[in-house]
Design an enzyme around this catalytic site. Structure first.
Site, mmCIF file in Angstrom:
data_model
loop_
_atom_site.group_PDB
_atom_site.id
_atom_site.type_symbol
_atom_site.label_atom_id
_atom_site.label_comp_id
_atom_site.label_asym_id
_atom_site.label_seq_id
_atom_site.Cartn_x
_atom_site.Cartn_y
_atom_site.Cartn_z
ATOM 1 N N THR A 94 12.365 85.580 -23.678
ATOM 2 C CA THR A 94 13.260 86.533 -24.351
ATOM 3 C C THR A 94 12.412 87.701 -24.864
ATOM 4 O O THR A 94 12.245 87.860 -26.064
ATOM 5 C CB THR A 94 13.981 85.859 -25.538
ATOM 6 N N PRO A 95 11.845 88.479 -23.949
ATOM 7 C CA PRO A 95 10.902 89.532 -24.358
ATOM 8 C C PRO A 95 11.594 90.684 -25.084
ATOM 9 O O PRO A 95 12.821 90.720 -25.157
ATOM 10 C CB PRO A 95 10.321 90.003 -23.025
ATOM 11 N N THR A 96 10.814 91.609 -25.583
ATOM 12 C CA THR A 96 11.384 92.806 -26.196
ATOM 13 C C THR A 96 11.968 93.677 -25.083
ATOM 14 O O THR A 96 11.377 93.830 -24.021
ATOM 15 C CB THR A 96 10.283 93.583 -26.946
ATOM 16 N N PHE A 228 6.742 85.564 -41.881
ATOM 17 C CA PHE A 228 5.873 85.139 -42.984
ATOM 18 C C PHE A 228 4.438 84.926 -42.516
ATOM 19 O O PHE A 228 3.490 85.326 -43.189
ATOM 20 C CB PHE A 228 6.401 83.841 -43.625
ATOM 21 N N CYS A 278 4.735 86.113 -29.552
ATOM 22 C CA CYS A 278 5.823 85.912 -30.516
ATOM 23 C C CYS A 278 5.848 86.868 -31.701
ATOM 24 O O CYS A 278 6.900 87.432 -32.005
ATOM 25 C CB CYS A 278 5.782 84.477 -31.032
ATOM 26 N N GLN A 280 4.852 89.945 -32.796
ATOM 27 C CA GLN A 280 5.366 91.313 -32.740
ATOM 28 C C GLN A 280 6.818 91.332 -32.265
ATOM 29 O O GLN A 280 7.681 91.988 -32.851
ATOM 30 C CB GLN A 280 4.482 92.157 -31.828
ATOM 31 N N LYS A 341 -6.032 84.383 -28.767
ATOM 32 C CA LYS A 341 -6.695 83.481 -29.712
ATOM 33 C C LYS A 341 -7.477 82.485 -28.884
ATOM 34 O O LYS A 341 -7.326 82.458 -27.652
ATOM 35 C CB LYS A 341 -5.678 82.773 -30.623
ATOM 36 N N ARG A 348 -0.876 87.610 -23.711
ATOM 37 C CA ARG A 348 0.249 88.462 -24.101
ATOM 38 C C ARG A 348 0.003 89.093 -25.485
ATOM 39 O O ARG A 348 -0.285 88.403 -26.438
ATOM 40 C CB ARG A 348 1.552 87.647 -24.065
HETATM 41 P P1 NAD Z 1 7.345 81.981 -20.479
HETATM 42 O O1 NAD Z 1 7.497 83.333 -19.945
HETATM 43 O O2 NAD Z 1 6.006 81.314 -20.465
HETATM 44 O O3 NAD Z 1 8.345 80.981 -19.714
HETATM 45 C C1 NAD Z 1 9.683 81.258 -19.452
HETATM 46 C C2 NAD Z 1 10.029 80.739 -18.060
HETATM 47 O O4 NAD Z 1 11.451 80.862 -17.854
HETATM 48 C C3 NAD Z 1 9.383 81.512 -16.917
HETATM 49 O O5 NAD Z 1 8.609 80.628 -16.132
HETATM 50 C C4 NAD Z 1 10.573 82.100 -16.133
HETATM 51 O O6 NAD Z 1 10.346 82.130 -14.736
HETATM 52 C C5 NAD Z 1 11.673 81.135 -16.480
HETATM 53 N N1 NAD Z 1 13.035 81.670 -16.317
HETATM 54 C C6 NAD Z 1 13.525 82.871 -16.716
HETATM 55 N N2 NAD Z 1 14.823 82.980 -16.421
HETATM 56 C C7 NAD Z 1 15.186 81.825 -15.809
HETATM 57 C C8 NAD Z 1 16.414 81.341 -15.283
HETATM 58 N N3 NAD Z 1 17.540 82.062 -15.361
HETATM 59 N N4 NAD Z 1 16.427 80.109 -14.711
HETATM 60 C C9 NAD Z 1 15.294 79.372 -14.648
HETATM 61 N N5 NAD Z 1 14.118 79.775 -15.143
HETATM 62 C C10 NAD Z 1 14.049 80.991 -15.734
HETATM 63 O O7 NAD Z 1 7.886 82.027 -21.977
HETATM 64 P P2 NAD Z 1 7.477 81.085 -23.210
HETATM 65 O O8 NAD Z 1 6.232 81.584 -23.847
HETATM 66 O O9 NAD Z 1 7.566 79.672 -22.788
HETATM 67 O O10 NAD Z 1 8.647 81.407 -24.224
HETATM 68 C C11 NAD Z 1 9.964 80.947 -23.998
HETATM 69 C C12 NAD Z 1 10.773 81.150 -25.262
HETATM 70 O O11 NAD Z 1 10.233 80.367 -26.327
HETATM 71 C C13 NAD Z 1 10.803 82.584 -25.774
HETATM 72 O O12 NAD Z 1 12.066 82.841 -26.308
HETATM 73 C C14 NAD Z 1 9.767 82.571 -26.883
HETATM 74 O O13 NAD Z 1 10.048 83.532 -27.866
HETATM 75 C C15 NAD Z 1 9.915 81.190 -27.451
HETATM 76 N N6 NAD Z 1 8.711 80.658 -28.092
HETATM 77 C C16 NAD Z 1 7.480 80.819 -27.528
HETATM 78 C C17 NAD Z 1 6.350 80.269 -28.129
HETATM 79 C C18 NAD Z 1 4.981 80.431 -27.535
HETATM 80 O O14 NAD Z 1 4.015 80.069 -28.190
HETATM 81 N N7 NAD Z 1 4.819 80.941 -26.341
HETATM 82 C C19 NAD Z 1 6.476 79.524 -29.303
HETATM 83 C C20 NAD Z 1 7.742 79.369 -29.850
HETATM 84 C C21 NAD Z 1 8.850 79.930 -29.240
HETATM 85 C C1 UDX Z 2 2.900 81.699 -33.441
HETATM 86 C C2 UDX Z 2 3.386 80.781 -34.553
HETATM 87 O O1 UDX Z 2 2.250 80.292 -35.280
HETATM 88 C C3 UDX Z 2 4.172 79.622 -33.989
HETATM 89 O O2 UDX Z 2 4.697 78.827 -35.035
HETATM 90 C C4 UDX Z 2 5.316 80.181 -33.147
HETATM 91 O O3 UDX Z 2 6.030 79.108 -32.569
HETATM 92 C C5 UDX Z 2 4.786 81.101 -32.068
HETATM 93 O O4 UDX Z 2 4.004 82.145 -32.663
HETATM 94 P P1 UDX Z 2 0.919 81.663 -31.670
HETATM 95 O O5 UDX Z 2 1.252 83.090 -31.477
HETATM 96 O O6 UDX Z 2 0.809 80.790 -30.483
HETATM 97 O O7 UDX Z 2 1.998 80.965 -32.627
HETATM 98 O O8 UDX Z 2 -0.480 81.545 -32.450
HETATM 99 P P2 UDX Z 2 -0.909 81.735 -33.985
HETATM 100 O O9 UDX Z 2 -1.871 80.678 -34.300
HETATM 101 O O10 UDX Z 2 0.227 81.885 -34.896
HETATM 102 O O11 UDX Z 2 -1.733 83.110 -33.950
HETATM 103 C C6 UDX Z 2 -1.106 84.352 -33.727
HETATM 104 C C7 UDX Z 2 -2.126 85.461 -33.834
HETATM 105 O O12 UDX Z 2 -2.543 85.666 -35.186
HETATM 106 C C8 UDX Z 2 -3.402 85.211 -33.030
HETATM 107 O O13 UDX Z 2 -3.820 86.398 -32.407
HETATM 108 C C9 UDX Z 2 -4.383 84.789 -34.103
HETATM 109 O O14 UDX Z 2 -5.714 85.032 -33.733
HETATM 110 C C10 UDX Z 2 -3.951 85.649 -35.266
HETATM 111 N N1 UDX Z 2 -4.343 85.116 -36.581
HETATM 112 C C11 UDX Z 2 -3.838 83.931 -37.015
HETATM 113 C C12 UDX Z 2 -5.224 85.828 -37.390
HETATM 114 O O15 UDX Z 2 -5.692 86.901 -37.018
HETATM 115 N N2 UDX Z 2 -5.554 85.320 -38.616
HETATM 116 C C13 UDX Z 2 -5.065 84.139 -39.073
HETATM 117 O O16 UDX Z 2 -5.408 83.754 -40.199
HETATM 118 C C14 UDX Z 2 -4.180 83.412 -38.242
#
Ligand code: NAD
Ligand code: UDX
Length: 473
Positions: A94-96, A228, A278, A280, A341, A348
């Site tokens: 769900t990108p921007t 937060f 996530c 931004q 990280k 990303r």
């Molecule tokens: P991602 O891009 O790694 O994975 C998403 C996948 O969905 C892709 O492989 C894409 O091909 C597939 N897809 C898209 N449309 C589809 C469709 N219609 N049918 C089947 N497959 C489809 O994304 P992600 O990082 O796993 O994030 C997914 C969601 O989870 C986002 O909303 C994100 O904000 C949220 N989220 C991500 C993180 C994280 O750390 N990456 C943490 C918490 C929540």
């Molecule tokens: C974050 C949230 O932590 C997670 O709960 C949510 O589901 C997805 O987004 P993530 O982006 O994977 O997870 O990593 P996170 O550990 O939160 O770090 C995010 C960014 O902040 C990284 O670039 C990290 O290096 C930076 N960061 C984190 C700092 O610069 N300082 C800190 O003290 C902590």
């Protein structure tokens, strides 16, 4: 049908893959099928070469190898999996939004809606649809309208945001702080659906950590949690600028402030800036939501967390340029770390991308090293960020296979990611192969600065008293 409970997950990415690997591991009696429209991704998940899983996450490989083909399956047969499923998780991206209404801020729900419409079209029996993707508030309501419009069968929509952080995803999934489930608590079918999802998590999560709320609270809580966390990083980064101007040490300030149990010590590490897919995106989403509700000042308040992060990245690059006597043109600079990280290959929104783009704009020569990020990914990110084309960039950017090769002949080392291996580098050797004076810009405060200065490096670190040998303006 096998009579076993069938879970399907649409989206085999950073969330879908690890989350479902843990569900499969913890619930041997449930069949879990992860589907995706990307054949390449599914092939990688099914790869026999375990180094080829599409994402790197400590512990993931073991969990996948132990369950794959038993009760964990990866497939591109989206329709088949929907048809069989009792419960469908939607974990698509769900990108921007890039264009149109709300461009640059609002969440792009195209993938979500396509997945929902596929479910509506295929499903013949009642389904529980679990919103795992991070979405704006009221998305579940909209999706419910789409799903129930055809009237062929009944759908219950639950919100179940994911809180895992990359690099520690398996640990976070196996031992979560809480599981949040939003659903319709006023409706019998809603309560039944919530119960089924609670049952799945109860296999390994203590009951008191599983909380249920209304759908809107659940959706909003996810955005607020990320606000937060990011806010703490931006706050300490604002303090880091103050430290550099005053002689205070930001790590000492963090420690002193974080020992207050009301504040807590986590997420107070000053850095070159937060990245990741996530923070931004989710904050901009909150900004957009607030604006669309007419809450202008509140939107501005949220927005400053992202703006502060941009300023921090700018400030870091300015330190490098001024430090190197106000010009980096033609100078080789080693970039250590490209992921957002440590312990992930994900780039990303990585701060390294902005840092590299700005240095390339100044016509510096970059030698980039990262232990996990693939070369093709680095090229893709730099090309997307830069105004130059690939050919021009190839004259300026070089990808190194190890940190020593990157350091060879460079004027400065720039640490963009806190990989553990950077602490243990042989800096005597590195000093020997660098141009002099040799500079280190530690964007993560992970190196031993005192030791490096003794060796002869000029060191800049975030929020630390400035090295008197560093040129500042
Ligand atoms: P991602 O891009 O790694 O994975 C998403 C996948 O969905 C892709 O492989 C894409 O091909 C597939 N897809 C898209 N449309 C589809 C469709 N219609 N049918 C089947 N497959 C489809 O994304 P992600 O990082 O796993 O994030 C997914 C969601 O989870 C986002 O909303 C994100 O904000 C949220 N989220 C991500 C993180 C994280 O750390 N990456 C943490 C918490 C929540
Ligand atoms: C974050 C949230 O932590 C997670 O709960 C949510 O589901 C997805 O987004 P993530 O982006 O994977 O997870 O990593 P996170 O550990 O939160 O770090 C995010 C960014 O902040 C990284 O670039 C990290 O290096 C930076 N960061 C984190 C700092 O610069 N300082 C800190 O003290 C902590």
């Amino acid at each position: 049908s096998t009579g076993r409970y069938q879970v399907c997950c649409i989206g085999a990415g950073y969330v879908g893959g690890p989350t479902m690997a843990v569900v499969a591991k913890m619930c041997p009696k449930i069949d879990v099928t992860v589907v995706d429209i990307s054949q390449r991704r599914i092939d990688a998940w099914n790869s026999q070469q375990d180094s080829e899983l599409p994402i790197y996450e400590p512990g993931l490989k073991e969990a996948v190898l132990n369950t794959r083909g038993k009760n964990l399956f990866f497939s591109t047969d989206v329709d088949g999996a929907i048809e069989r499923a009792n419960m469908i998780f939607v974990a698509v991206n769900t990108p921007t939004k890039k264009d149109g209404l709300g461009a640059g801020r609002a969440a792009d729900l195209t993938y979500w809606e396509l997945a929902a419409r596929r479910i509506a079209k295929i499903a013949k029996s009642p389904k529980i649809v679990v919103e795992k993707s991070t979405v704006p508030i009221r998305t579940a309501e909209a999706i419910s309208t789409v799903l129930n419009a055809s009237g062929t069968t009944k759908f219950q929509i639950l919100s179940n945001p994911e809180f895992l952080a990359e690099g520690t995803a398996m640990r976070d999934l196996e031992n979560p702080d809480r599981i949040l489930i939003g659903g319709n608590l006023k409706d019998e079918d809603g309560i039944q659906a919530i119960g089924e999802l609670v049952d799945i998590y109860s296999h390994w999560v203590p009951k008191e950590k599983i909380i249920t709320t209304n759908v809107w609270s659940s959706e909003l809580s996810k955005l607020v949690a990320n606000f937060f966390l990011a806010q703490r990083v931006s706050s300490i980064n604002a303090v880091s600028a103050l430290c550099e101007s005053s002689g205070a040490d930001v790590d000492e300030v963090s420690m002193a402030v974080g020992m207050d149990s009301r504040i807590g010590s986590k997420f107070l590490k000053a850095s070159v800036g937060f990245g990741g897919s996530c923070f931004q995106k989710d904050i901009l989403n909150l900004v957009y939501l607030s604006e669309s509700m007419g809450l202008k000042e509140i939107a501005e308040y949220f927005h400053w967390v992202v703006r502060m992060n941009d300023l921090q990245k700018d400030r870091f690059v300015s330190r490098i340029i001024h430090g190197l006597f106000n010009t980096v043109t033609g100078k080789r600079i080693a970039i250590l770390g490209f992921s957002f990280k440590k312990d992930t290959g994900d780039t990303r929104e990585s701060a390294a991308i902005s840092v590299c783009q700005r240095l390339v704009d100044e016509r510096a020569n970059l030698a980039i090293y990262d232990p996990k990020v693939q070369e093709a990914q680095i090229w893709q990110d730099i090309t997307a960020a830069s105004r130059m084309d690939r050919l021009e960039l190839e004259r300026l950017v070089h990808i190194s296979s190890n940190p020593y090769e990157a350091s060879q002949g460079s004027h400065a080392l720039v640490v963009c990611t806190e990989w553990d291996e950077f602490r243990d580098l042989n800096f005597e050797k590195i000093l020997g192969i660098m141009e002099k004076p040799a500079f280190i810009f530690d964007g993560r405060n992970v190196l031993n600065h005192e030791h490096l200065r003794k060796l002869g490096f000029v060191v800049y670190a975030i929020g630390k008293p400035l090295d008197p040998r560093l040129n500042v303006v």
